[in-house]
Scaffold this motif. Structure first.
Motif, PDB file in Angstrom:
ATOM      1  N   THR A   1       0.848  -1.186   0.000  1.00 34.39           N
ATOM      2  CA  THR A   1       0.000   0.000   0.000  1.00 34.39           C
ATOM      3  C   THR A   1       0.887   1.241   0.000  1.00 34.39           C
TER       4      THR A   1
ATOM      5  N   ARG B   1       1.219   5.575  -0.137  1.00 32.73           N
ATOM      6  CA  ARG B   1       0.560   6.770   0.395  1.00 32.73           C
ATOM      7  C   ARG B   1      -0.343   7.398  -0.667  1.00 32.73           C
ATOM      8  N   SER B   2       0.022   7.241  -1.938  1.00 31.96           N
ATOM      9  CA  SER B   2      -0.749   7.797  -3.058  1.00 31.96           C
ATOM     10  C   SER B   2      -0.981   6.680  -4.078  1.00 31.96           C
ATOM     11  N   SER B   3      -1.563   7.027  -5.206  1.00 36.91           N
ATOM     12  CA  SER B   3      -1.856   6.053  -6.247  1.00 36.91           C
ATOM     13  C   SER B   3      -0.583   5.329  -6.695  1.00 36.91           C
TER      14      SER B   3
ATOM     15  N   ASP C   1       0.312   4.579  -9.576  1.00 34.62           N
ATOM     16  CA  ASP C   1       0.853   5.281 -10.744  1.00 34.62           C
ATOM     17  C   ASP C   1       1.802   6.419 -10.367  1.00 34.62           C
ATOM     18  N   GLN C   2       1.660   6.947  -9.171  1.00 30.72           N
ATOM     19  CA  GLN C   2       2.487   8.066  -8.729  1.00 30.72           C
ATOM     20  C   GLN C   2       3.746   7.605  -7.991  1.00 30.72           C
TER      21      GLN C   2
ATOM     22  N   GLY D   1      -4.406  -1.377  -8.036  1.00 31.04           N
ATOM     23  CA  GLY D   1      -5.673  -0.655  -7.983  1.00 31.04           C
ATOM     24  C   GLY D   1      -5.597   0.405  -6.919  1.00 31.04           C
ATOM     25  N   GLY D   2      -5.810   1.651  -7.316  1.00 30.57           N
ATOM     26  CA  GLY D   2      -5.724   2.739  -6.350  1.00 30.57           C
ATOM     27  C   GLY D   2      -4.321   2.837  -5.788  1.00 30.57           C
ATOM     28  N   SER D   3      -4.217   2.719  -4.487  1.00 35.10           N
ATOM     29  CA  SER D   3      -2.907   2.799  -3.838  1.00 35.10           C
ATOM     30  C   SER D   3      -2.333   1.424  -3.507  1.00 35.10           C
ATOM     31  N   LYS D   4      -2.964   0.372  -3.989  1.00 35.08           N
ATOM     32  CA  LYS D   4      -2.529  -0.992  -3.630  1.00 35.08           C
ATOM     33  C   LYS D   4      -1.953  -1.735  -4.835  1.00 35.08           C
TER      34      LYS D   4
END
Length: 82
Positions: free
Chosen positions: A9, A11-13, A15-16, A36-39
Motif C-alpha cells: 500500500t 501513500r498515493s496512487s 501510478d504516482q 488498484g488505487g494505492s494498492k
C-alpha cells in the motif's frame, strides 16, 4: 522455499510511485501483479526464509510505501530441508 503473496500500500496512487515500482522490478524474486488505487499485489518467491525477510524489509522501506500486508505464505518443505 517460501512463496508470499503480499499487498503493498502506497501513500498515493500506484501510478504516482514509479521509482518504487522500478525498484521492485529490479528484485528478481518479485513478480508484480495487479494494481488498484494505492494498492499493488506482488508475489515473492525466494530460496529461503532469510532472503524472503530481506525482501519484505526492502519493500517496507521503499519511498511512498505505508503498509505491507500478507495475503498468503506457502512453504515448500522439501526444498527447505535441503
Amino acid at each position: 522455499m517460501p512463496i508470499s503473496g503480499l499487498v503493498v500500500t502506497f501513500r498515493s496512487s500506484v501510478d504516482q510511485n514509479a521509482a518504487a515500482i522500478t525498484s521492485l522490478r529490479q528484485i528478481p524474486e518479485i513478480e508484480i501483479g495487479n494494481a488498484g488505487g494505492s494498492k499493488l499485489a506482488i508475489v515473492v518467491d525466494t530460496q529461503n526464509k532469510r532472503r524472503d525477510q530481506e525482501i519484505w524489509n526492502t519493500v517496507r522501506e521503499l519511498p511512498g510505501v505505508i503498509d505491507l500486508a500478507v495475503a498468503m505464505v506457502a512453504f515448500d518443505e522439501e526444498t527447505e530441508s535441503r
